[in-house]
Design a protein around this motif. Structure first.
Motif, PDB file in Angstrom:
ATOM      1  N   ALA A 306       0.817  -1.214   0.035  1.00  0.00           N
ATOM      2  CA  ALA A 306      -0.080   0.031   0.073  1.00  0.00           C
ATOM      3  C   ALA A 306       0.822   1.450   0.024  1.00  0.00           C
ATOM      4  CB  ALA A 306      -0.876   0.172   1.237  1.00  0.00           C
ATOM      5  N   ARG A 307       0.389   2.289  -0.636  1.00  0.00           N
ATOM      6  CA  ARG A 307       1.262   3.380  -0.872  1.00  0.00           C
ATOM      7  C   ARG A 307       0.324   4.651  -0.453  1.00  0.00           C
ATOM      8  NH1 ARG A 307       4.476  -0.059  -0.502  1.00  0.00           N
ATOM      9  NH2 ARG A 307       6.066  -0.425  -2.239  1.00  0.00           N
ATOM     10  N   GLN A 308       0.666   5.512   0.174  1.00  0.00           N
ATOM     11  CA  GLN A 308      -0.074   6.994   0.432  1.00  0.00           C
ATOM     12  C   GLN A 308       0.809   8.024  -0.190  1.00  0.00           C
ATOM     13  OE1 GLN A 308      -3.056   7.744   1.663  1.00  0.00           O
ATOM     14  NE2 GLN A 308      -2.574   9.890   0.906  1.00  0.00           N
ATOM     15  N   ASP A 333      -3.093  14.583  -3.641  1.00  0.00           N
ATOM     16  CA  ASP A 333      -2.768  13.387  -2.763  1.00  0.00           C
ATOM     17  C   ASP A 333      -3.792  11.973  -3.192  1.00  0.00           C
ATOM     18  OD1 ASP A 333      -1.583  15.231  -1.219  1.00  0.00           O
ATOM     19  OD2 ASP A 333      -3.105  15.562   0.161  1.00  0.00           O
ATOM     20  N   HIS A 335      -3.574   7.400  -3.279  1.00  0.00           N
ATOM     21  CA  HIS A 335      -3.068   6.180  -2.571  1.00  0.00           C
ATOM     22  C   HIS A 335      -3.259   4.982  -3.507  1.00  0.00           C
ATOM     23  CE1 HIS A 335      -7.545   5.774  -1.595  1.00  0.00           C
ATOM     24  NE2 HIS A 335      -7.438   4.940  -2.346  1.00  0.00           N
ATOM     25  N   SER A 366      -5.401   2.268  -7.822  1.00  0.00           N
ATOM     26  CA  SER A 366      -5.002   3.682  -7.312  1.00  0.00           C
ATOM     27  C   SER A 366      -6.062   4.850  -7.472  1.00  0.00           C
ATOM     28  CB  SER A 366      -3.861   4.046  -8.414  1.00  0.00           C
ATOM     29  OG  SER A 366      -4.327   4.437  -9.457  1.00  0.00           O
TER      30      SER A 366
END
Length: 401
Positions: A306-308, A333, A335, A366
């Motif tokens: 997971a990416r923020q 922004d 994720h 995404s």
């Protein structure tokens, strides 16, 4: 409409020399020379409204030279059986020079305009680093400092019908970046089955941009980037992994210059420009997975991640003066969630000990909340990607194809 033909000449030299200065000291030199020369022949034809009669045509010969000269020098000293120090200095100097010679003809074949243009880019990067390593009671420690100073200078010239023209102001631009970093890492053997790796990096950067009129802007930032990873062997051939890290994607100097590199100017092949207002993209990442090893070099693994994203950077095309230009922007922004399956299968069992079959498949989802209030997936983001390949190891050459 028109045609485009290109050809290239290329030379890359990357030797290395390592000198033992004694039992504890090693000096290494890695000079490099990279050279590319591109020849491009562009022919375009402009038609009248009937789309059959030629109004005029233009023939342009373009020659672009990219040259990079570098030297990486490093010194390593073994302070003891459990500690060492490494000092290095990387110096890179490069240029990209473009010459264009274009002649435009009327329908009757007479010359309508001749134009010669030059575009020159000079680059410099100097990067020193100092790092220490030590082994203390089950801890592999490393810490140090590094930094860099980089510049990019752009200039241009033009002669039209034999008369020198003023430089294109939007293509005269300088960027200077100074960076300084401190880092520390600890690889800790908690027990015979578990390894914990923790790290911390403090980064500082100062970027100055200056345009044709001499107006300059300076932006400086501090970032703290922690990381923590753990690997646990649940079985002799099976590992569980869990990690969290904060990373940073800094714009390169090309992305910070507003100058435009001409492509086709269409939505499918837009011109490429930079953005002086771009800020770094910060990412928090979380990964977990399991790896199972078998045979000699065999592997099957499953990974979840997971990416923020804060201040996500994407290249966004837009119309500028009737042509599409793609510029990097901080779109908002977002994720990302994903899963990856990978495997590696040595083929020794079928009589091919030098070959290994490998493959991986990834699925992602995404989402970015843009500054304009829209919600969408990342640009140029595939929902799924798969790869498969075959490695051939030639032991006599110590090389894998």
């Amino acid at each position: 409409w028109g045609t485009n033909e290109r050809k290239f000449n290329q030379l890359n030299l990357v030797p290395s020399v390592e000198i033992d200065l004694g039992e504890r000291d090693v000096l290494r030199f890695e000079p490099s020379y990279l050279y590319t020369k591109e020849f491009r022949d562009d022919r375009s034809i402009e038609l009248l409204a009937d789309q059959q009669t030629v109004r005029r045509q233009e023939i342009e010969d373009r020659e672009r030279v990219r040259e990079n000269l570098g030297l990486l020098t490093s010194w390593r000293r073994e302070l003891s059986n459990r500690s060492g120090v490494a000092l290095s200095l990387d110096v890179q100097k490069a240029r990209e020079d473009t010459e264009r010679d274009a002649t435009r003809y009327r329908a009757d074949g007479t010359v309508d305009r001749s134009r010669q243009r030059t575009e020159d880019i000079d680059l410099l990067r100097i990067g020193p680093s100092l790092a220490f390593t030590s082994r203390v009671d089950g801890h592999d420690l490393s810490w140090g400092v590094d930094g860099s100073y980089a510049t990019r200078e752009e200039d241009n010239g033009e002669v039209t019908n034999g008369v020198a023209q003023a430089a294109n102001a939007v293509r005269v631009y300088d960027v200077r970046e100074k960076r300084g970093n401190m880092f520390a890492q600890d690889v800790w053997d908690l027990d015979s089955k578990t390894v914990l790796t923790g790290g911390l990096r403090l980064e500082y950067s100062s970027t100055e941009t200056e345009d044709f009129a001499g107006a300059s802007e300076t932006a400086s930032e501090w970032f703290l980037l922690p990381s923590l990873h753990v690997v646990h062997s649940v079985l002799p051939d099976t590992d569980l992994r869990l990690g969290a890290v904060r990373t940073l994607r800094r714009p390169d100097l090309r992305e910070l210059t507003p100058t435009v590199q001409t492509q086709n100017g269409t939505l499918g092949s837009p011109d490429i420009g930079g953005n002086p207002d771009l800020v770094p993209e910060a990412v928090w990442g979380l990964d977990t997975g399991v790896d199972h090893y078998f045979g000699k070099g065999g592997l099957i693994g499953l990974n979840l991640f997971a990416r923020q994203f804060d201040d996500k950077i994407e290249s966004v095309p837009g119309l500028e003066g009737g042509r599409f230009v793609s510029r990097p922007q901080n779109v908002g922004d977002g994720h990302l969630l994903g899963v990856e399956l990978e495997g590696r299968l040595p083929l020794a069992a079928v009589g091919l000990p030098a070959f290994t079959l490998w493959g991986n498949a990834t699925a992602v989802r995404s989402r970015v909340d843009t500054a304009t209030g829209d919600t969408r997936r990342f640009l140029d983001q595939n929902d799924a990607v798969a790869n498969i390949g075959l490695d051939w190891h030639v032991a006599a050459w110590r090389t894998t194809f």
